[in-house]
Design a protein around this motif. Structure first.
Motif, PDB file in Angstrom:
ATOM      1  N   PRO A   1       1.791  -1.646  60.625  1.00 31.04           N
ATOM      2  CA  PRO A   1       1.934  -1.114  59.349  1.00 31.04           C
ATOM      3  C   PRO A   1       2.262  -2.388  58.331  1.00 31.04           C
ATOM      4  N   LEU A   2       2.740  -3.400  58.709  1.00 26.36           N
ATOM      5  CA  LEU A   2       3.142  -4.548  57.869  1.00 26.36           C
ATOM      6  C   LEU A   2       1.566  -5.146  57.489  1.00 26.36           C
ATOM      7  N   LEU A   3       0.955  -5.544  58.700  1.00 25.82           N
ATOM      8  CA  LEU A   3      -0.246  -6.068  58.288  1.00 25.82           C
ATOM      9  C   LEU A   3      -1.259  -5.303  57.654  1.00 25.82           C
ATOM     10  N   PHE A   4      -1.279  -3.986  57.698  1.00 22.43           N
ATOM     11  CA  PHE A   4      -2.175  -3.206  57.095  1.00 22.43           C
ATOM     12  C   PHE A   4      -1.872  -3.208  55.521  1.00 22.43           C
ATOM     13  N   LEU A   5      -0.286  -3.246  55.168  1.00 16.07           N
ATOM     14  CA  LEU A   5      -0.035  -3.220  53.714  1.00 16.07           C
ATOM     15  C   LEU A   5      -0.599  -4.639  53.132  1.00 16.07           C
ATOM     16  N   LEU A   6      -0.211  -5.835  54.017  1.00 13.64           N
ATOM     17  CA  LEU A   6      -0.817  -7.214  53.479  1.00 13.64           C
ATOM     18  C   LEU A   6      -2.147  -7.134  53.195  1.00 13.64           C
ATOM     19  N   CYS A   7      -3.077  -6.561  53.891  1.00 11.58           N
ATOM     20  CA  CYS A   7      -4.516  -6.451  53.914  1.00 11.58           C
ATOM     21  C   CYS A   7      -4.937  -5.925  52.498  1.00 11.58           C
ATOM     22  N   LEU A   8      -4.215  -4.634  52.371  1.00  8.87           N
ATOM     23  CA  LEU A   8      -4.334  -3.732  51.147  1.00  8.87           C
ATOM     24  C   LEU A   8      -4.218  -4.577  49.926  1.00  8.87           C
ATOM     25  N   SER A   9      -3.033  -5.600  49.789  1.00  7.02           N
ATOM     26  CA  SER A   9      -2.894  -6.191  48.636  1.00  7.02           C
ATOM     27  C   SER A   9      -2.873  -7.677  48.890  1.00  7.02           C
ATOM     28  N   ARG A  10      -3.883  -8.142  49.474  1.00  6.87           N
ATOM     29  CA  ARG A  10      -3.836  -9.652  49.897  1.00  6.87           C
ATOM     30  C   ARG A  10      -4.079 -10.668  48.583  1.00  6.87           C
ATOM     31  N   LEU A  11      -4.706 -10.058  47.585  1.00  5.97           N
ATOM     32  CA  LEU A  11      -5.217 -10.716  46.470  1.00  5.97           C
ATOM     33  C   LEU A  11      -4.084 -10.531  45.374  1.00  5.97           C
ATOM     34  N   VAL A  12      -3.152  -9.849  45.630  1.00 12.84           N
ATOM     35  CA  VAL A  12      -2.218  -9.695  44.364  1.00 12.84           C
ATOM     36  C   VAL A  12      -1.189 -10.568  44.394  1.00 12.84           C
ATOM     37  N   LEU A  13      -0.166 -10.596  45.312  1.00 11.39           N
ATOM     38  CA  LEU A  13       0.945 -11.349  45.132  1.00 11.39           C
ATOM     39  C   LEU A  13       0.850 -12.290  46.517  1.00 11.39           C
ATOM     40  N   ALA A  14       0.140 -12.505  47.532  1.00 13.94           N
ATOM     41  CA  ALA A  14       0.206 -12.734  48.570  1.00 13.94           C
ATOM     42  C   ALA A  14       0.619 -14.441  48.623  1.00 13.94           C
ATOM     43  N   HIS A  15       1.434 -14.678  49.561  1.00 12.49           N
ATOM     44  CA  HIS A  15       2.007 -16.074  49.539  1.00 12.49           C
ATOM     45  C   HIS A  15       0.760 -17.111  49.502  1.00 12.49           C
ATOM     46  N   PRO A  16       0.785 -18.162  48.653  1.00 12.62           N
ATOM     47  CA  PRO A  16      -0.353 -19.065  48.449  1.00 12.62           C
ATOM     48  C   PRO A  16      -0.753 -20.025  49.869  1.00 12.62           C
ATOM     49  N   MET A  17       0.312 -20.019  50.607  1.00  6.58           N
ATOM     50  CA  MET A  17      -0.233 -20.468  51.924  1.00  6.58           C
ATOM     51  C   MET A  17      -0.729 -19.774  53.114  1.00  6.58           C
TER      52      MET A  17
END
Length: 214
Positions: free
Chosen positions: A13-29
């Motif tokens: 579930p965590l990976l799914f959420l990250l993929c949905l919002s990857r370009l929003v506030l994702a860690h730059p590294m």
């Protein structure tokens, strides 16, 4: 195998959420990154290390889970978090190796702090900051030779092995001068607060430093 499957299942579930919002506030590294920063200050009678670990979303999630700290609404000022970060500072200090003229010198934790900047998918990231100090051995420094002694130092950061991320060490002398340093005196990331975009794909990978103080 069952334990591995269980851990992976909790991450889905965590990976799914990250993929949905990857370009929003994702860690730059990157969401999996563990980023290191050490600022070594060589003083007349001691060495001070200002040390930061910046964890992206997934390692933050894993670390908080292991500590039984909720990953939502985490409060950096809570007694639970303050105790945990102080304990982590002591643990991470054991992974920082300092040799003075070939002799291991222990680093002692002086202070610790943490912030939880927002990350992708409504998940936090975690930036831990610590200050360590190591006093020179009394057999190395005396009042008569304190300003003249050449001291050879070697520092290494052995924490979080195998993780990708930004790994930066800088060093300078507040007393005397550095006759040799394998790392620069100025940083490029603002203590992991501003990652240069031109270096994100090829970040520094410094986990060791050799210094000679004159």
């Amino acid at each position: 195998m069952a334990m591995l499957s269980s851990r992976f299942g909790r991450l889905l579930p965590l990976l799914f959420l990250l993929c949905l919002s990857r370009l929003v506030l994702a860690h730059p590294m990157g969401n999996f990154s563990v980023n290191h920063y050490s600022r070594i200050t060589v003083e007349s009678d001691r060495i001070r290390v200002r040390y930061f670990i910046d964890l992206a979303e997934i390692p933050t999630y894993q670390e908080l889970q292991q500590a039984n700290i909720p990953t939502t609404g985490v409060d950096a000022s809570s007694a639970e978090v303050i105790r945990y970060i102080a304990a982590r500072g002591a643990e991470l200090g054991h992974g920082l190796m300092l040799d003075v003229d070939g002799k291991p010198i222990p680093l002692h934790l002086i202070s610790s702090a943490v912030i939880f900047p927002p990350g992708a998918g409504g998940l936090p990231t975690m930036k831990m900051g610590f200050v360590y100090e190591a006093a020179y051995s009394s057999t190395l420094l005396t009042p008569t030779n304190m300003d003249r002694l050449h001291v050879n130092l070697h520092y290494s950061d052995n924490n979080y092995p195998g993780h990708s991320g930004w790994k930066e060490i800088i060093a300078f002398a507040s007393a005397g001068s550095l006759l040799h340093s394998s790392v620069p005196p100025t940083d490029r990331s603002g203590e992991l607060s501003n990652y240069p975009t031109d270096l994100v794909t090829s970040p520094p990978q410094d986990l060791e430093a050799s210094l000679v103080r004159g």
